[in-house]
Design a protein around this motif. Sequence first.
Motif, mmCIF file in Angstrom:
data_model
loop_
_atom_site.group_PDB
_atom_site.id
_atom_site.type_symbol
_atom_site.label_atom_id
_atom_site.label_comp_id
_atom_site.label_asym_id
_atom_site.label_seq_id
_atom_site.Cartn_x
_atom_site.Cartn_y
_atom_site.Cartn_z
ATOM 1 N N TRP A 298 64.374 -77.246 -49.087
ATOM 2 C CA TRP A 298 63.828 -76.351 -50.104
ATOM 3 C C TRP A 298 62.807 -75.400 -49.481
ATOM 4 C CZ3 TRP A 298 63.190 -78.825 -55.567
ATOM 5 C CH2 TRP A 298 63.214 -77.826 -56.539
ATOM 6 N N LEU A 393 79.815 -78.415 -41.496
ATOM 7 C CA LEU A 393 81.198 -78.086 -41.829
ATOM 8 C C LEU A 393 82.118 -79.113 -41.182
ATOM 9 C CD1 LEU A 393 82.714 -75.489 -43.142
ATOM 10 C CD2 LEU A 393 83.504 -75.204 -40.815
ATOM 11 N N PRO A 394 82.981 -79.738 -41.945
ATOM 12 C CA PRO A 394 83.844 -80.764 -41.340
ATOM 13 C C PRO A 394 84.710 -80.167 -40.229
ATOM 14 C CG PRO A 394 84.477 -80.314 -43.607
ATOM 15 C CD PRO A 394 83.203 -79.611 -43.372
ATOM 16 N N SER A 424 72.858 -86.458 -50.749
ATOM 17 C CA SER A 424 74.006 -85.549 -50.728
ATOM 18 C C SER A 424 73.651 -84.179 -51.280
ATOM 19 C CB SER A 424 75.171 -86.130 -51.531
ATOM 20 O OG SER A 424 75.479 -87.410 -51.048
ATOM 21 N N ILE A 428 74.248 -79.433 -50.326
ATOM 22 C CA ILE A 428 74.277 -78.148 -51.029
ATOM 23 C C ILE A 428 73.130 -77.276 -50.540
ATOM 24 C CG2 ILE A 428 74.225 -77.026 -53.276
ATOM 25 C CD1 ILE A 428 75.025 -79.624 -54.546
ATOM 26 N N ALA A 431 73.471 -75.473 -47.312
ATOM 27 C CA ALA A 431 74.255 -74.244 -47.395
ATOM 28 C C ALA A 431 73.397 -73.119 -47.947
ATOM 29 C CB ALA A 431 75.479 -74.460 -48.279
ATOM 30 N N LEU A 435 72.927 -70.153 -45.287
ATOM 31 C CA LEU A 435 73.648 -68.920 -45.590
ATOM 32 C C LEU A 435 72.691 -67.804 -45.966
ATOM 33 C CD1 LEU A 435 76.785 -70.187 -47.472
ATOM 34 C CD2 LEU A 435 76.580 -69.404 -45.134
ATOM 35 N N ASN A 439 73.151 -64.564 -44.059
ATOM 36 C CA ASN A 439 73.386 -63.324 -44.798
ATOM 37 C C ASN A 439 72.353 -62.262 -44.477
ATOM 38 O OD1 ASN A 439 75.535 -64.459 -46.275
ATOM 39 N ND2 ASN A 439 74.992 -63.122 -47.977
ATOM 40 N N PHE B 149 89.490 -82.877 -46.745
ATOM 41 C CA PHE B 149 88.186 -82.231 -46.873
ATOM 42 C C PHE B 149 87.932 -81.243 -45.734
ATOM 43 C CE2 PHE B 149 83.447 -82.311 -46.850
ATOM 44 C CZ PHE B 149 83.283 -81.767 -48.100
ATOM 45 N N GLU B 153 86.925 -77.533 -46.873
ATOM 46 C CA GLU B 153 85.759 -76.749 -46.483
ATOM 47 C C GLU B 153 86.180 -75.595 -45.576
ATOM 48 O OE1 GLU B 153 81.779 -77.915 -45.983
ATOM 49 O OE2 GLU B 153 82.380 -77.507 -48.021
ATOM 50 N N LEU B 157 85.369 -71.709 -45.831
ATOM 51 C CA LEU B 157 84.774 -70.864 -44.797
ATOM 52 C C LEU B 157 85.551 -69.557 -44.662
ATOM 53 C CD1 LEU B 157 83.140 -70.208 -42.211
ATOM 54 C CD2 LEU B 157 84.818 -71.548 -40.961
ATOM 55 N N ALA B 181 80.174 -63.342 -50.923
ATOM 56 C CA ALA B 181 80.682 -64.348 -49.992
ATOM 57 C C ALA B 181 79.811 -65.589 -50.036
ATOM 58 C CB ALA B 181 80.712 -63.775 -48.576
ATOM 59 N N ARG B 182 78.514 -65.331 -49.995
ATOM 60 C CA ARG B 182 77.598 -66.470 -49.993
ATOM 61 C C ARG B 182 77.691 -67.249 -51.296
ATOM 62 N NH1 ARG B 182 71.171 -66.060 -49.984
ATOM 63 N NH2 ARG B 182 71.643 -63.986 -50.721
ATOM 64 N N PHE B 185 80.588 -69.594 -51.266
ATOM 65 C CA PHE B 185 80.385 -70.779 -50.432
ATOM 66 C C PHE B 185 79.473 -71.784 -51.121
ATOM 67 C CE2 PHE B 185 81.065 -71.706 -45.764
ATOM 68 C CZ PHE B 185 80.799 -73.052 -45.892
ATOM 69 N N ILE B 186 78.381 -71.274 -51.658
ATOM 70 C CA ILE B 186 77.391 -72.199 -52.216
ATOM 71 C C ILE B 186 77.918 -72.865 -53.482
ATOM 72 C CG2 ILE B 186 75.121 -72.302 -53.297
ATOM 73 C CD1 ILE B 186 74.241 -70.247 -51.185
ATOM 74 N N ARG B 189 80.084 -75.483 -52.533
ATOM 75 C CA ARG B 189 79.350 -76.633 -52.014
ATOM 76 C C ARG B 189 78.906 -77.573 -53.137
ATOM 77 N NH1 ARG B 189 77.069 -77.991 -46.607
ATOM 78 N NH2 ARG B 189 78.972 -77.532 -45.484
ATOM 79 N N VAL B 190 78.577 -76.986 -54.286
ATOM 80 C CA VAL B 190 78.212 -77.833 -55.408
ATOM 81 C C VAL B 190 79.379 -78.749 -55.755
ATOM 82 C CG1 VAL B 190 77.476 -77.848 -57.809
ATOM 83 C CG2 VAL B 190 76.621 -76.095 -56.264
ATOM 84 N N PHE B 193 79.785 -81.508 -53.196
ATOM 85 C CA PHE B 193 78.853 -82.595 -53.433
ATOM 86 C C PHE B 193 79.554 -83.712 -54.205
ATOM 87 C CE2 PHE B 193 75.956 -84.125 -56.843
ATOM 88 C CZ PHE B 193 75.091 -84.890 -56.085
ATOM 89 N N ILE B 196 82.335 -85.320 -51.986
ATOM 90 C CA ILE B 196 81.822 -86.238 -50.963
ATOM 91 C C ILE B 196 81.424 -87.564 -51.593
ATOM 92 C CG2 ILE B 196 79.840 -86.663 -49.464
ATOM 93 C CD1 ILE B 196 80.030 -83.869 -48.474
ATOM 94 N N LEU B 197 80.704 -87.493 -52.699
ATOM 95 C CA LEU B 197 80.321 -88.746 -53.342
ATOM 96 C C LEU B 197 81.565 -89.518 -53.775
ATOM 97 C CD1 LEU B 197 77.222 -87.776 -55.486
ATOM 98 C CD2 LEU B 197 77.282 -89.080 -53.372
ATOM 99 N N MET B 199 84.438 -89.472 -52.356
ATOM 100 C CA MET B 199 85.063 -90.075 -51.178
ATOM 101 C C MET B 199 84.278 -91.303 -50.716
ATOM 102 S SD MET B 199 86.551 -87.030 -48.820
ATOM 103 C CE MET B 199 85.004 -86.218 -48.536
ATOM 104 N N TYR B 674 64.848 -71.899 -58.734
ATOM 105 C CA TYR B 674 64.913 -72.527 -57.410
ATOM 106 C C TYR B 674 64.242 -71.646 -56.361
ATOM 107 C CZ TYR B 674 66.753 -74.785 -53.235
ATOM 108 O OH TYR B 674 66.854 -75.424 -52.023
#
Lengths: 507, 774
Positions: A298, A393-394, A424, A428, A431, A435, A439, B149, B153, B157, B181-182, B185-186, B189-190, B193, B196-197, B199, B674
């Motif tokens: 953060w 990134l995987p 987890s 997020i 990223a 980014l 950016n 996964f 991802e 990208l 673009a960003r 991606f973000i 990513r949410v 999340f 992943i949990l 999995m 945020y």
Amino acid sequence: MEDISLVTVVLMLPLVGFFPLVFVRSLTDQTIRWLTLTVSIITFGASLLLLRNFDSNQAGLQMVTDWEWISAGSFTIRYFVGVDGISIWLVLLSTFIMPLAILFSFTSIKERPRLYYALLLLMEWAMIGVFIAQDLFLFYVFWEVTLVPMYFLIGIWGSEDRIYAAIKFFLYTMAGSLLMLVAILWLGNEAGTFAVPDIIAQIQSGELSFDVSTERLLFLGFAIAFAIKVPMWPLHSWLPDAHVQAPTAGSVILAGVLLKMGTYGFVRFNLPMFPEASRDFAPYIAVLAVIGIIYGAWVSYGQKDVKKLVAYSSISHLGFVMLGIFALNSAGIQGGILQMVNHGISTGGLFLLVGMLYERRHTKLMSAFGGIWAAMPLFSGISLVIVLSSMGLPGLNGFVGEFTILVGSAGSDVLSIWFTVFASLGIILAAVYMLYMFNTVYMGALDKEENRRLPDLHWQELWALIPILIMVFAIGLQAGYFFDFMDNSVSQLVEQVSGSVVATAGR
Amino acid sequence: MENFFDLVPLIVLIPLIGMLVNLFAGRQIGERGVAIVAVGASSLAFLIAVILWIAQVQTGYEPGVVDMPLLADWISVPSAGLRIPWEFRVDTLSVTMMLVVTGVGSLIHLYAVGYMHGDARFPRFFVYLNLFLVFMLILVTGNNFLMMFVGWEGVGLCSFLLIGFWFDKPGGEGWKNSDAARKAFIVNRVGDFGLILGMLMTFWTFGTLDYYKPGEAPLAAHHEAEAEAPVFAPQFPQEEHAEPEGPLGVFNQAQLWLDEGGHEVDFGLVTLSFETTLTIITLLFLLGATGKSAQIPLFVWLPDAMAGPTPVSALIHAATMVTAGVYMMVRSNVFYEASTTASFVVTLIGASTAIVAGFIAVGQWDIKRVLAYSTVSQLGFMVAAVGVGAYAAAMFHLVTHAFFKALLFLGSGSVIHGMEHGHHHLTDHDVEDHKHVPPHEHAPQVETERFDPQDMRNMGGLRHKMPGTYWTYIFGTLALAGIIPFAGFWSKDEILVDALRLGLDENRLDGYIAFALLLTAAAFTAFYMWRQVSMVFYGQPRTPAAEHAEESGPVMLVPLIVLAGLSLIGGFMNIPSGFPLLGRIFGEHQFTSWLEHSVVNAHAAGFLWLLATVAVLLAAGAIIAARVIYNDRALRQLTDDPLEANERTAGAFALANAKLYWDEFYFSTIVYPYQRAARWLADRLDWAFWHDFVHDRVIGSSFQWATEMLSNPIDRGIIDRAFDGLARLVHNLAARVRTIQTGYVRTYALGVAFGALLILVIALLPVLRDLLGL
């Protein structure tokens, strides 16, 4: 046990370069540079031999050298070194990062090269020492020695506020170290030896035992020193100063290796020597780790200075490592160890990139850039890979570490599932800040006049980055190879901590 | 024929090689060379997909698992039981996806050669495009969730890279592209999340993430075999139902536990029933799917993603990548089938996304944005289909949608291309011969600094200028609107039938809800599509650019024509039972019975005459309504939309035009808070308070005070001078001296070092005493 082992050879190699630098006054700058680079590369080569000679079926220490160093009365302080699955990758990380830091310094360090490179080699010596020392006292000596070169690196070659940062770094770490020293002395007094494997054996066999509060105190003595080094939230205040003020090579070493000394210390000393305290403290440490993950991410996002952003991101990443370690199971710890290496590579790489930007524009403010992808395609392409690796990134290295850590923490017997859920979230948030950085600096229109003619990478810079790229992909695609070395050592460790069967999947 | 399965790694490796060649040699080999490499790589991949298809048929649809050559296990932590191999899976589901991805992908590659011609970063575009194929194919061919996964991802990208492909456009547009673009991606990513949990939970439930272990055949559910659907029961489960040996893949294990019933899962500190576990897992997966497949609440990235070049929108943001979520859920059909709760949520999300996005599409001006919302809406159909248990229908719609939506996007690209041509023609013209430009007083945006070739208000009458584009576009539109016999009709109908059946037969509320919402959404679909067709192709040109628009070249038209053909006949692969004539020609439920070999819960839907008639009439009605509202007179000048001009619809139109303020809502509730919090944490809490106040003031100065107390009055003569140096240093620390000469620094540093040494000695005193035996 009497012979000089390969581990000792690797340890001593940097000194082979260090002494000529200190004592031969007539060396030209060019010779100094190349000498240092060659020595560091040879050291790396020798450490690769460690891999070859390592028997991954064995859990215990290998390639041990064990000499008596100081002996008086009932006390013996030993030169006792060796590697096992826990330390081998960290030794390699140290020897891997060093040539890159040196190579990058070729162009950026112009003042007092002799002192500078001598300090780097001293640094390397001490770092390797920290990871191979098996005697508490020896460990402490190396641990303290690492402070000295880093202090000077920041204090002499740093940016404007370097004195402040250097002193803060020194005092902060020193404060923790003293507590550790007390704990070491206490422990040595009780055990009658400083040799870690002996102490662990005594504890495991019940020969040596502490009452609850003593064990906790001893645990904390070590833990606070390590937590400062990591740094764990809220003991992180020295880190942004040190990172921002340090010269690039200093930041790379600091992030790449020095921080790992803290996390390594937890694995090496706290877990096996104080198993019960480890279990008791695990949730509390994990809380700090998760706070660190989110807080670091953060705060990163709130930065304007790109180097500070990367510095704070370390807090977040190392939070993951700590979470993995204190999951106290095999997946968590192994993920944690691998993530130490990953962080060293990715964040080390990020600091190199920041250094390259700084060399060109003499500013680290993100707002000074924008759209430089168009001006520096090669640099930006490589940056993208490293940024992605840091974001997890995987297929790249960061992911395997993070994922294995999360597997560990999700299946942990000491942590509830909420730790994993909140950790987890860090994925997020990573990223978001990464980014944001990418950016603002790399994308968008190339609308500032100064940025239009930025030169792309020159060869030293390129060669400092290529090994990083190779490792990013190698670990990312074949993490199994890396885990293979640690598996036995770590499962032994897990047994020592839990005192019961290793937790496996599919129960 | 099974040996042919070993080809499957190539389907990933060939585009990878193509990508590497273009990455390292793209500048040298020129546009032509780049095009040949890229299109060649994707066509070869398509060829392999076809071979695998044939091999599947020949081997009796037996699934195969193939290792990646050269690479060992990806992640293996033996003592934790964690093992993730690089394994590819060949079964009917993965082959279906491979065919779609490489088939449509190849056409779009070809089209892009024409579309991107002359772009400064032509090679890089194809590097990204081939890289996308690599990841997309890993996604669909992986044999475990984690490999999926990787692709998941990875395509994200590529999507990021391609949305931001024109990141350096001047005039703020570059920044807009980068931000889009960003955002993509973000937001994804949410979703990740959740994935992943999910999995992690899957791993701790089953001890593996493999779908099926090598040599394992999918087990059908017991109750499924007993209940209805006798016609298309999977062929091989019976004899292999004897207890398989060794650890099972997740789906068969789940099936066995479900059949047994009463299984419980121990998660360290909590124990959950297996059914609850599955519900949680599937809901977490659903979160992942809402990200990638642009569903409520995470759909907001897709419309912005239209900032990328149009072939990208067609390939990634319509035909393939965004369907990954649907693929993933169909892959996990055993899980979803087991959880009524999760299915209910899935249905609700899918159906409401379908209608919300359909509604927003009506109010858009940008030709690609309409299609983007349309994609969101159609993805909602697929997700809802998964929710109502119509896995085959979901996949069917996925395939047909890939055809006609790719067609529509490519068609829109052709229109944009034509418009840009017209505009260039005009501006070139302008310089020489300004007088001949016809006056267009009413045209809204002409000759302002920035001309928007994507704004439908600037178009009109392109039917005559671009006949090839027009006719193929009509095919795509009819297919999307669900007009018989176009492809979209069949797949949409199947979803509707299944939804209704779920309501009627099992009396489930979600069936009715889905049916009602989807039917309405279908009407919206037909309406906004014909609104678009009218605005783009009918009436008269509203700008000089439109007047001078030119038809695209054959490189771009050929893919359009192929896709138009597929949009027409694509639906015949799955004619419902009981449909006259066509069923006899093409066979009934071909696609479903093919899919059943890998999707154990797939089942064929029947055909309801009444429903089909209602649906088609509704669509046709909507088309007519659209044409009536957007008639030639209304189209003459389009400063206001006719819906906007009409008082009764003005409010609704404004709402749709503002996208229901969804973005604004997220910005004001999540993004801005945020950001503000981040700044506050960084500047105030972490720096001003923790760093400056606590450390410098409180700790620093008290330490200074203490050292002064110690060093000055008490023991100046006793303790070494170095300690004094330390105190002075600390004093300086508090005062924050900024500029000190380097020589000084060393002195101080040495002081600190000595001080540290001294502390060491003091601390060591007890030991020394001990050591010396005192």
